[in-house]
Design an enzyme around this catalytic site. Structure first.
Site, PDB file in Angstrom:
ATOM      1  N   GLU A   1       0.836  -1.216   0.000  1.00  0.00           N
ATOM      2  CA  GLU A   1       0.000   0.000   0.000  1.00  0.00           C
ATOM      3  C   GLU A   1       0.864   1.256   0.000  1.00  0.00           C
ATOM      4  O   GLU A   1       0.774   2.073   0.912  1.00  0.00           O
ATOM      5  CB  GLU A   1      -0.868   0.029   1.271  1.00  0.00           C
ATOM      6  CG  GLU A   1      -1.675  -1.208   1.543  1.00  0.00           C
ATOM      7  CD  GLU A   1      -2.205  -1.266   2.986  1.00  0.00           C
ATOM      8  OE1 GLU A   1      -1.956  -0.322   3.774  1.00  0.00           O
ATOM      9  OE2 GLU A   1      -2.855  -2.259   3.320  1.00  0.00           O
ATOM     10  N   PRO A   2       1.724   1.446  -0.975  1.00  0.00           N
ATOM     11  CA  PRO A   2       2.570   2.642  -0.951  1.00  0.00           C
ATOM     12  C   PRO A   2       1.790   3.896  -1.359  1.00  0.00           C
ATOM     13  O   PRO A   2       0.946   3.840  -2.250  1.00  0.00           O
ATOM     14  CB  PRO A   2       3.664   2.335  -1.982  1.00  0.00           C
ATOM     15  CG  PRO A   2       3.030   1.364  -2.929  1.00  0.00           C
ATOM     16  CD  PRO A   2       1.961   0.617  -2.185  1.00  0.00           C
ATOM     17  N   GLY A   3       2.076   4.995  -0.709  1.00  0.00           N
ATOM     18  CA  GLY A   3       1.460   6.274  -1.063  1.00  0.00           C
ATOM     19  C   GLY A   3       2.536   7.280  -1.429  1.00  0.00           C
ATOM     20  O   GLY A   3       2.859   7.488  -2.594  1.00  0.00           O
TER      21      GLY A   3
ATOM     22  N   TYR B   1       3.867  18.842  11.042  1.00  0.00           N
ATOM     23  CA  TYR B   1       4.935  17.895  11.442  1.00  0.00           C
ATOM     24  C   TYR B   1       6.311  18.536  11.456  1.00  0.00           C
ATOM     25  O   TYR B   1       7.313  17.817  11.446  1.00  0.00           O
ATOM     26  CB  TYR B   1       4.995  16.700  10.482  1.00  0.00           C
ATOM     27  CG  TYR B   1       3.689  16.146   9.994  1.00  0.00           C
ATOM     28  CD1 TYR B   1       2.868  15.411  10.843  1.00  0.00           C
ATOM     29  CD2 TYR B   1       3.281  16.336   8.680  1.00  0.00           C
ATOM     30  CE1 TYR B   1       1.668  14.899  10.384  1.00  0.00           C
ATOM     31  CE2 TYR B   1       2.086  15.818   8.222  1.00  0.00           C
ATOM     32  CZ  TYR B   1       1.286  15.109   9.075  1.00  0.00           C
ATOM     33  OH  TYR B   1       0.105  14.601   8.630  1.00  0.00           O
TER      34      TYR B   1
ATOM     35  N   TYR C   1       0.451  14.232   0.333  1.00  0.00           N
ATOM     36  CA  TYR C   1      -0.045  14.796   1.594  1.00  0.00           C
ATOM     37  C   TYR C   1       0.031  16.315   1.618  1.00  0.00           C
ATOM     38  O   TYR C   1       0.278  16.915   2.653  1.00  0.00           O
ATOM     39  CB  TYR C   1       0.708  14.203   2.792  1.00  0.00           C
ATOM     40  CG  TYR C   1       0.589  12.690   2.859  1.00  0.00           C
ATOM     41  CD1 TYR C   1      -0.649  12.088   3.086  1.00  0.00           C
ATOM     42  CD2 TYR C   1       1.691  11.862   2.671  1.00  0.00           C
ATOM     43  CE1 TYR C   1      -0.779  10.702   3.128  1.00  0.00           C
ATOM     44  CE2 TYR C   1       1.576  10.479   2.707  1.00  0.00           C
ATOM     45  CZ  TYR C   1       0.335   9.911   2.937  1.00  0.00           C
ATOM     46  OH  TYR C   1       0.207   8.548   2.977  1.00  0.00           O
TER      47      TYR C   1
ATOM     48  N   CYS D   1      -3.431  33.731   9.051  1.00  0.00           N
ATOM     49  CA  CYS D   1      -3.265  34.409  10.349  1.00  0.00           C
ATOM     50  C   CYS D   1      -2.923  33.418  11.459  1.00  0.00           C
ATOM     51  O   CYS D   1      -3.730  33.182  12.368  1.00  0.00           O
ATOM     52  CB  CYS D   1      -4.531  35.174  10.674  1.00  0.00           C
ATOM     53  SG  CYS D   1      -4.911  36.317   9.361  1.00  0.00           S
ATOM     54  N   GLU D   2      -1.772  32.817  11.373  1.00  0.00           N
ATOM     55  CA  GLU D   2      -1.281  31.871  12.378  1.00  0.00           C
ATOM     56  C   GLU D   2       0.247  31.945  12.341  1.00  0.00           C
ATOM     57  O   GLU D   2       0.832  31.925  11.248  1.00  0.00           O
ATOM     58  CB  GLU D   2      -1.628  30.420  12.005  1.00  0.00           C
ATOM     59  CG  GLU D   2      -3.082  30.115  11.868  1.00  0.00           C
ATOM     60  CD  GLU D   2      -3.659  29.405  13.083  1.00  0.00           C
ATOM     61  OE1 GLU D   2      -2.905  29.069  14.027  1.00  0.00           O
ATOM     62  OE2 GLU D   2      -4.878  29.201  13.066  1.00  0.00           O
TER      63      GLU D   2
ATOM     64  N   ARG E   1       2.091  20.397   5.780  1.00  0.00           N
ATOM     65  CA  ARG E   1       3.060  19.513   6.437  1.00  0.00           C
ATOM     66  C   ARG E   1       4.049  20.245   7.346  1.00  0.00           C
ATOM     67  O   ARG E   1       4.340  19.750   8.431  1.00  0.00           O
ATOM     68  CB  ARG E   1       3.805  18.649   5.405  1.00  0.00           C
ATOM     69  CG  ARG E   1       2.862  17.787   4.539  1.00  0.00           C
ATOM     70  CD  ARG E   1       3.589  16.738   3.712  1.00  0.00           C
ATOM     71  NE  ARG E   1       4.186  15.741   4.566  1.00  0.00           N
ATOM     72  CZ  ARG E   1       5.458  15.688   4.878  1.00  0.00           C
ATOM     73  NH1 ARG E   1       6.313  16.555   4.354  1.00  0.00           N
ATOM     74  NH2 ARG E   1       5.910  14.771   5.693  1.00  0.00           N
TER      75      ARG E   1
HETATM   76  N1  LLP Z   1      -1.498   2.120   4.409  1.00  0.00           N
HETATM   77  C1  LLP Z   1      -2.051   2.622   5.533  1.00  0.00           C
HETATM   78  C2  LLP Z   1      -2.924   1.788   6.331  1.00  0.00           C
HETATM   79  C3  LLP Z   1      -1.765   3.948   5.919  1.00  0.00           C
HETATM   80  O1  LLP Z   1      -2.293   4.433   7.042  1.00  0.00           O
HETATM   81  C4  LLP Z   1      -0.918   4.742   5.119  1.00  0.00           C
HETATM   82  C5  LLP Z   1      -0.601   6.121   5.489  1.00  0.00           C
HETATM   83  C6  LLP Z   1      -0.387   4.172   3.941  1.00  0.00           C
HETATM   84  C7  LLP Z   1      -0.692   2.853   3.625  1.00  0.00           C
HETATM   85  C8  LLP Z   1       0.522   4.927   3.019  1.00  0.00           C
HETATM   86  O2  LLP Z   1       1.701   5.293   3.645  1.00  0.00           O
HETATM   87  P1  LLP Z   1       2.863   6.004   2.807  1.00  0.00           P
HETATM   88  O3  LLP Z   1       3.398   4.999   1.807  1.00  0.00           O
HETATM   89  O4  LLP Z   1       2.273   7.177   2.126  1.00  0.00           O
HETATM   90  O5  LLP Z   1       3.840   6.381   3.819  1.00  0.00           O
HETATM   91  N2  LLP Z   1       0.138  13.047   6.380  1.00  0.00           N
HETATM   92  C9  LLP Z   1       1.382  12.441   6.785  1.00  0.00           C
HETATM   93  C10 LLP Z   1       1.435  10.978   6.421  1.00  0.00           C
HETATM   94  C11 LLP Z   1       0.279  10.182   6.977  1.00  0.00           C
HETATM   95  C12 LLP Z   1       0.310   8.732   6.569  1.00  0.00           C
HETATM   96  C13 LLP Z   1      -0.961   8.070   6.919  1.00  0.00           C
HETATM   97  N3  LLP Z   1      -1.063   6.692   6.534  1.00  0.00           N
HETATM   98  C14 LLP Z   1       2.528  13.231   6.170  1.00  0.00           C
HETATM   99  O6  LLP Z   1       2.288  14.188   5.462  1.00  0.00           O
HETATM  100  O7  LLP Z   1       3.698  12.912   6.397  1.00  0.00           O
END
Ligand code: LLP
Length: 425
Positions: A284-286, A327, A381, A353-354, A323
């Site tokens: 599940e890469p994002g 973070y 993200y 305004c923050e 981000r």
């Molecule tokens: N699978 C599940 C169950 C997840 O919760 C996530 C991300 C992914 C896959 C994908 O993860 P990735 O490959 O993108 O790392 N908003 C934050 C990141 C939150 C990630 C949430 N879950 C940021 O901007 O760093």
């Protein structure tokens, strides 16, 4: 790599002192579509995907793009056409996949709080798997499936309790997190799932966090999951697939995550060592598929020199690029058309305004009002977490493919932002 490409950004480079994405001058994108605008490189997404595909050559795998990273329909379309499935976390994301032409049978549904309505919608469409995160969810999913005379395919998301060594807000596989079921009681929970008539156990799932830049947490998690697979199967419950989640990091600021193919060679060696190399896998890469494919172009509104700090106020803000505020994340910021001459130390901030509305602190830049900056690594993200705070319409988005620029999302107008609101009589 071209000498002028930026670190971690193979499809973005200076050519004749102007920043280009693939064969398009980003200054032209800003001029044509206005700022702030997000631009994504299709070639960059496909080459990031290709690294995973190389790593999995000859294996049984379904890559499910974690669309929360960037859910623009045209981005989903790129991945759907390349054969990807999707990891979704809401009914809204499900609707987006369908609108982009994604196949329901390649969808996996993650998340700790799926509603009955979302379960029903996904069951009726026949998705591949529900990644279940609690016993309560097992019971409700069982009920919903029985009411539809269906069996819901399930994996349990197991919390392997390994430290991904990333920001605490984006680490998910530790005991104190809200995610997943405990490793220690996983076999028990599997027995319970297997006994429910509306469920069909099909797999096991884990996801330990995001922006992971070392192989070790993955290797440790794989050991723990494989041991568990042995125990679950010994209890008479066959595990059809192992879903190993996402989480691989990208280079934001000199980060050196393992390449997807190299990482998977190491992980697959563990499966091979067990004689399990042909097991069905899912991932599940994002971020690693889209993060470095995108930039946010933003114009400098004012320069504001000060006693302690110099501010460079740009027209993108924390509502577009959340981000850094959320973070303390680092994004490189570079001029689209660099000027000759000395740089000064500035904080790049937005108009919201923050005090938390900063995009980059203590950056050496030589810029003037009216110049266009590119905030790099903005493909993941950013737009998907954008908001309308301060009644700011969300930015436009374009997809760049060679020398073509496609508008893939129109800039929101002020009227768009309060559409659906009502005055009282
Ligand atoms: N699978 C599940 C169950 C997840 O919760 C996530 C991300 C992914 C896959 C994908 O993860 P990735 O490959 O993108 O790392 N908003 C934050 C990141 C939150 C990630 C949430 N879950 C940021 O901007 O760093």
């Amino acid at each position: 790599m071209n000498a002028n490409t930026l670190p971690g950004q193979p499809h973005i480079a200076y050519q004749a002192n102007t920043l280009c994405m693939e064969n398009v001058k980003l200054a032209d994108v800003a001029a044509q579509f206005g700022t702030p605008v997000f631009a994504y490189s299709k070639a960059s997404m496909l080459s990031a995907l290709a690294a995973y595909q190389r790593g999995f050559a000859g294996r049984k795998v379904q890559i499910c793009y974690a669309m929360k990273a960037n859910s623009n329909l045209a981005v989903l379309q790129v991945f759907a056409k390349a054969g990807c499935g999707f990891d979704i976390v809401s009914g809204g994301e499900l609707a987006r996949v369908l609108a982009a032409g994604g196949a329901p049978e390649k969808i996996i549904f993650s998340g700790v709080g799926k509603t009955r309505a979302e379960m029903k919608q996904a069951l009726e469409l026949g998705i591949a798997c529900f990644n279940v995160e609690s016993e309560a969810e097992l019971d409700v999913l069982n009920e919903v499936a029985l009411s539809l005379h269906k069996k819901a395919p399930v994996s349990l998301r197991v919390n392997p309790n390994v430290d991904p060594k990333t920001h605490p807000y984006i680490s998910t596989g530790l005991k104190g997190n809200k995610f997943g079921v405990a490793h220690e009681s996983a076999v028990q929970t599997y027995k319970r799932a297997a006994a429910l008539p509306g469920l069909a156990v099909v797999g096991i799932d884990c996801h330990i966090g995001s922006q992971i830049t070392e192989a070790t947490p993955y290797l440790d998690a794989m050991d723990r999951i494989l041991d568990l697979v042995t125990d679950i199967e010994a209890a008479g419950i066959p595990i059809h697939h192992i879903d190993f989640g996402g989480g691989l990091g990208i280079n934001y600021n000199g980060d050196t995550p393992p390449a997807a193919d190299a990482l998977w060679q190491q992980l697959l060696a563990k499966l091979d060592a067990r004689g399990d190399g042909q097991r069905q896998l899912m991932i599940e890469p994002g971020r690693s598929l889209v993060g470095n494919a995108g930039v946010c172009l933003s114009d400098v509104v004012f320069m504001k020199p000060g006693e302690q700090k110099n501010f460079c106020i740009i027209d993108a803000a924390m509502n577009d690029l959340p981000r850094p505020a959320m973070y303390q994340a680092f994004h490189q910021i570079v001029p689209v058309s660099p000027r000759a001459g000395a740089t000064t130390l500035v904080d790049v901030v937005g108009p919201v305004c923050e005090s938390g509305d900063w995009i980059g602190r203590d950056r050496e830049l030589n810029v003037q009002a009216g110049d266009t900056l590119a905030v790099l690594s903005a493909g993941a993200y950013c737009m998907s977490m954008a908001s309308n705070y301060n009644t700011r319409g969300r930015a436009a988005e374009v997809l760049i493919d060679g020398d073509q620029v496609h508008l893939i999302r129109e800039r929101e107008t002020a009227a768009d932002t309060f559409q659906g609101e009502h005055l009282t009589p």
